[in-house]
Design an enzyme around this catalytic site. Sequence first.
Site, PDB file in Angstrom:
ATOM      1  NE  ARG A 145     145.297 -23.200 -18.721  1.00 30.59           N
ATOM      2  CZ  ARG A 145     144.122 -23.826 -18.720  1.00 30.59           C
ATOM      3  NH1 ARG A 145     143.061 -23.234 -18.143  1.00 30.59           N
ATOM      4  NH2 ARG A 145     143.976 -25.008 -19.277  1.00 30.59           N
ATOM      5  CE  LYS A 169     145.697 -22.983 -22.549  1.00 26.59           C
ATOM      6  NZ  LYS A 169     146.577 -24.014 -23.136  1.00 26.59           N
ATOM      7  CG  HIS A 236     152.495 -23.520 -16.338  1.00 25.62           C
ATOM      8  ND1 HIS A 236     151.204 -23.101 -16.589  1.00 25.62           N
ATOM      9  CD2 HIS A 236     152.629 -24.703 -16.990  1.00 25.62           C
ATOM     10  CE1 HIS A 236     150.594 -23.967 -17.374  1.00 25.62           C
ATOM     11  NE2 HIS A 236     151.425 -24.960 -17.617  1.00 25.62           N
ATOM     12  NE  ARG A 239     147.504 -25.402 -15.642  1.00 26.49           N
ATOM     13  CZ  ARG A 239     146.174 -25.557 -15.656  1.00 26.49           C
ATOM     14  NH1 ARG A 239     145.444 -25.086 -14.668  1.00 26.49           N
ATOM     15  NH2 ARG A 239     145.577 -26.189 -16.651  1.00 26.49           N
ATOM     16  CG  HIS A 262     144.332 -30.347 -18.749  1.00 30.32           C
ATOM     17  ND1 HIS A 262     145.156 -31.228 -18.075  1.00 30.32           N
ATOM     18  CD2 HIS A 262     145.012 -29.171 -18.791  1.00 30.32           C
ATOM     19  CE1 HIS A 262     146.265 -30.612 -17.723  1.00 30.32           C
ATOM     20  NE2 HIS A 262     146.212 -29.363 -18.144  1.00 30.32           N
ATOM     21  CE1 TYR A 271     151.306 -31.568 -13.987  1.00 30.95           C
ATOM     22  CE2 TYR A 271     149.256 -31.952 -15.166  1.00 30.95           C
ATOM     23  CZ  TYR A 271     150.266 -31.101 -14.768  1.00 30.95           C
ATOM     24  OH  TYR A 271     150.240 -29.782 -15.142  1.00 30.95           O
TER      25      TYR A 271
END
Length: 290
Positions: A145, A169, A236, A239, A262, A271
Site C-alpha cells: 500500500r 493495517k 492502489h 496494487r 488482507h 480479483y
Amino acid sequence: MITPFLEFLQFEKRASAHTIKSYQTDLEQFQKYLLFQYECAEPETAKAPMLRSWVVSMMEEGLNPSSINRKIAALRTFYGYLRKKKHIDADPTKILSALKTRKKLPAFVEEKSMEMLFEEGTFTEDFEGLRDQVIMELLYGSGIRLSELVELELKDLNLPARTIRVFGKRSKERIVPVSSSLVQLLQKYIEQRAPEENTDILLLTDSNKPIYPVFVQRKVKQYLSAVTTLAQKSPHVLRHTYATHLLNRGADLNAIKELLGHANLAATQIYTHNSIEKLKKSHQQAHPKA
C-alpha cells in the site's frame, strides 16, 4: 466523546493515521449536522431517528452510496465504542441499513503496458530517476500500500533473503518476497542514497527528505500516464495490477491474500472477477458457438 474515541482507535486498535482522520472527518460532519438540525451538541445523546435523518440528508444531496456507507460504518464503530464503555444503554445505529452499491471491478494495467513502463529509457540516469524506478517497481513488484511504502525503513529490507518487512493495517507485520532484479535495483539505490541523511526512511525526495503520499501519487500518475489511458492512475491501481497479474498467471488465492495483507479471503476474491472476465473474453473470441 469523539476525542477519546479517536485516541482509542490510535492507541488500542492501532489504526492508521489515514483511518483515524477519516473517522474524525465523518464524526465531525455528523456532529455539525446534529447541532444545526437538532441543537444537539453531543453525539452520544443523539436518538436513532437523528442518525437516519443524517443519512437521508446525504442521499438527497446526491452523495455517493459508497461514501454514505463509509459514514454509516463510522457511526457504528463510534456507537459500539460508546456502548462498550457504558456511555450509552442502546445502540442507535441498529436501525441503519447499508445502501446498495454497484460492484466495481478493480482497475488494473495490462501486462504489456507494465512491460513498456520498465523499458530502458523510461527513467532518467540520475538519482531521482533511480528513486522513481524503485518506487514504481516496489509498488508493482510487491503490491504494498501507499502508506506502507512511505513508511519503509532501511532495516525493513533483507536483500540476501529477497524479502521486505511491511507493517500494514493495525501495524500487522508481514514479509513480502521481491524479485532478484528489484533487489539489485535496491542495492544500487542504497549505494547512491545520501549518506549524511539522518532518517532511517528508505525512500527520499529530491531534497533528501522522507517521501510523503502526495509525492508518490504524483510520480505514479506521471509514469502511468505514459503507458495507460485508465482514468485512475494511483498507487492502489498498481496494487490491483500486482494481484491481478499474479492470479492470471496461476497464483493461489490464499497466497495472494497473505501477500496483500488482507484480513480475510473475501477481500481478495474481488480479483477473481477480473480473471473470469478474461476467461469470458477468451471464450467469446475462440469458441465457434460463442
